[in-house]
Design a protein around this motif. Sequence first.
Motif: not given
Length: 108
Positions: A94-106
């Motif tokens: 998954i390639v994204t620059l969505d910071a919120m999405g990254l926090r959720i994925a963590e």
Amino acid sequence: MSEEPLKPRFSIQKTRIDSDVANAKSAAAAGFIPEKVVYADLDDEITDIFDRIKRLRQKKIAIVIPRRAAILQSIVNLKILKKKIDELEKEILIVTLDAMGLRIAEKI
């Protein structure tokens, strides 16, 4: 002309969601070169993305997800995607620059 591997912000590979940038970069450096790239729209639901991946015969697929996309707004969406990808035995980047999405994925 040689192709450079994608340098993702985080990755889903087989059964693991990894939001660590260093691990994602090492995955790309280790040779994860997608056979197919799928571009998600802002309003794509998890079923839309999964249906596109399911139809592909390629095993290594990159999904480019824009900021504020619906799929990255819920931890449930990412858990469902992870489970379905496991069932298909595919590798997804998954390639994204969505910071919120990254926090959720963590949290997965």
